[in-house]
Design an enzyme around this catalytic site. Structure first.
Site, PDB file in Angstrom:
ATOM      1  CE  LYS A 106      -3.903  -2.325   1.949  1.00  0.00           C
ATOM      2  NZ  LYS A 106      -3.420  -3.900   1.849  1.00  0.00           N
TER       3      LYS A 106
HETATM    4  C1  LIG Z   1      -4.332  -4.781   1.246  1.00  0.00           C
HETATM    5  C2  LIG Z   1      -3.559  -5.885   0.895  1.00  0.00           C
HETATM    6  C3  LIG Z   1      -4.209  -6.995   0.117  1.00  0.00           C
HETATM    7  C4  LIG Z   1      -5.343  -6.640  -0.671  1.00  0.00           C
HETATM    8  O1  LIG Z   1      -5.447  -5.594  -1.720  1.00  0.00           O
HETATM    9  P1  LIG Z   1      -6.691  -5.043  -2.334  1.00  0.00           P
HETATM   10  O2  LIG Z   1      -6.250  -4.077  -3.015  1.00  0.00           O
HETATM   11  O3  LIG Z   1      -7.651  -4.642  -0.961  1.00  0.00           O
HETATM   12  O4  LIG Z   1      -7.146  -6.202  -3.024  1.00  0.00           O
HETATM   13  C5  LIG Z   1      -3.475  -8.100  -0.152  1.00  0.00           C
HETATM   14  N1  LIG Z   1      -2.248  -8.354   0.692  1.00  0.00           N
HETATM   15  C6  LIG Z   1      -1.759  -7.300   1.524  1.00  0.00           C
HETATM   16  C7  LIG Z   1      -0.644  -7.706   2.281  1.00  0.00           C
HETATM   17  C8  LIG Z   1      -2.643  -6.071   1.703  1.00  0.00           C
HETATM   18  O5  LIG Z   1      -1.914  -5.328   2.747  1.00  0.00           O
END
Ligand SMILES: *Cc1c(COP(=O)(O)O)cnc(C)c1O
Length: 481
Positions: A106
């Site tokens: 993120k």
């Molecule tokens: C947020 C997250 C996801 C999922 O991503 P999305 O964009 O919500 O589908 C998968 N793995 C990790 C480690 C995350 O932090």
């Protein structure tokens, strides 16, 4: 270029306004009326930051000086200059998205969003502060706090499910410094926290507040758009490695929760990148697997706690954007979302699910299989991955085994293994005694891979945000900020 709500009941807005608002007033999500003409081959030249600037300028044309904003967002914050390296692991390639300041994928989006919001505010002559409201299943919260702390004109409030995040994730959030940050635990699960945030937006719509609300969740197009870059980056890396020729299609397997990451892959494809199948990988909370296979979305099931908590989600917000893109029917989308809200389930028309199946494939794996994969990939291929990435690997294996598709496969790695040390140690047969910090240190000793600095330095930091509230008190909490 105007942005429309996926539910069609709000007025269209320009891209700067879409970023400022986050969610559309009718509860829908903003999407461009049509995707711009895009020179995808040109986008494959230059650095990751150049790629990002080109993509963001195309999608958010009302926000000026994009190259400068991109440099500000990323310079010096990531471990490697390419931001998101792609490494060969066995028959697959792994796209490492966790090399940012909080070791979460993120970071790519949440380093950029503050720049986009600040610039959009200026374009619109907005004087009020913005309050960023975010519900997190673990990783979004810290990445958002890291992106937004001490940004002038913006405040940030993060809600996380009490007991629903790992010790390291909690520690990352409650030790956050900065004069404009609030962090609070909510008694409930992630969906409760996310629903609570959505309700606050609804309740505040017609109120005079000293701040404007916005969101750092992937419902904000300014959070989604920066993620498109890493699909281009991976494609370019495969080109440079001689694994593909320009124009060859590549498949991507994406560990999925809110459907933001994988939707960015679909947008990359719509911008011209030769993307083959997008594989939607879930854990035991396999709502999306069922949906993509049957066309029935049914959240009426218990939310299971797994070793991949960032994917423990039953309501995948960004799926709404896909339904809109592939149906181009806002009435239908509004109706489906209403059904989801009132009945907890919906069924899409046969024609729509066929279109979805043309682009996507889905599989899930439980914790035992994720552990088996972490162990096997580590022992046989010398690569240590986290449980989320393992679910992506599992879906990629299932896909190749069941379809025989020979196109190159990129597995997106969404978290550092050090964020989930107990699950990783258990999988590879290590000792899991002690705190998560002890476990991190042990994992590092066993594997020789160093603990990322941002995680190693957490231990002993002062806990600044220790509040816990009931989910029906979230609005009061925000109004008291
Ligand atoms: C947020 C997250 C996801 C999922 O991503 P999305 O964009 O919500 O589908 C998968 N793995 C990790 C480690 C995350 O932090």
């Amino acid at each position: 270029m105007l942005y429309h709500s996926t539910r069609g009941r709000s007025r269209p807005v320009d891209s700067a306004e879409a970023v400022l608002e986050g969610l559309a007033p009718d509860g829908g999500l903003y999407m461009p009326e049509e995707l711009p003409e895009f020179d995808w081959k040109d986008c494959l030249t230059g650095s990751s930051m150049d790629m990002s600037a080109k993509i963001l300028s195309a999608l958010l044309p009302d926000i000026p000086n994009m190259p400068k904003l991109v440099r500000r967002a990323y310079t010096g914050k990531f471990e490697t200059e390419d931001l998101t390296p792609t490494v060969p692991v066995g028959d697959f390639s792994v796209l490492e998205l966790f090399r940012g300041p909080t070791s979460a994928f993120k970071d790519v989006a949440l380093s950029m969003l503050p720049q986009l919001l600040t610039a959009a505010k200026k374009v619109k002559g907005m004087e009020k502060d913005i309050l960023i409201l975010t519900a997190t299943s673990g990783d979004t919260g810290k990445a958002a706090l890291e992106g937004f702390h001490d940004v002038p004109g913006i405040r940030i409030c993060v809600f996380y499910p009490d007991g629903g995040v790992s010790q390291v994730q909690r520690s990352q959030m409650v030790t956050q410094e900065g004069n404009n940050v609030a962090v609070c635990a909510v008694r409930g699960n992630f969906d409760d926290a996310q629903t609570g945030v959505k309700n606050i937006f609804a309740a505040c719509q017609d109120r005079e507040l000293p701040f404007a609300l916005s969101s750092a969740n992937s419902i904000n197009i300014g959070r989604l758009a920066p993620q498109i870059m890493y699909y281009f980056r991976a494609y370019r890396d495969l080109l440079d490695a001689g694994k593909i020729r320009l124009g060859d299609e590549v498949n991507f397997s994406v560990p999925t929760g809110n459907f933001g990451d994988i939707l960015a892959g679909y947008l990359a494809k719509k911008l011209g990148l030769p993307v083959g199948k997008l594989i939607c990988a879930s854990n035991a909370n396999n709502v999306l697997t069922d949906f993509i296979r049957t066309g029935i979305y049914d959240r009426r099931r218990p939310l299971l706690k797994t070793t991949s908590p960032s994917m423990d989600i039953l309501v995948s917000s960004n799926l709404e954007r896909l339904l809109y893109l592939l149906s181009e029917d806002t009435e239908l989308v509004a109706d489906l979302m209403k059904k989801l809200n009132t009945e907890g389930a919906y069924t899409v028309p046969a024609e729509l699910i066929e279109k979805i199946q043309g682009e996507f494939w889905a599989a899930y794996c439980d914790d035992a299989r994720a552990a088996e994969i972490m162990d096997r990939v580590y022992r046989e291929l010398g690569y240590l991955c986290d449980p989320h990435t393992a679910s992506g690997w599992a879906a990629a294996e299932d896909y190749v085994n069941q379809t025989g598709d020979k196109r190159p496969m990129v597995v997106l790695s969404t978290a550092s293994p050090y964020k989930f040390p107990a699950a990783v140690l258990t999988a590879i047969g290590g000792d899991t005694s002690g705190s998560e910090f002890d476990q991190m240190a042990r994992l590092s000793t066993v594997t020789g891979v160093p603990v990322p600095k941002n995680l190693a330095s957490l231990q002993g930091k002062e806990e600044r945000h220790t509040g816990v509230i009931d989910k029906d008190k979230m609005l009061d909490y925000v109004l008291s900020l």
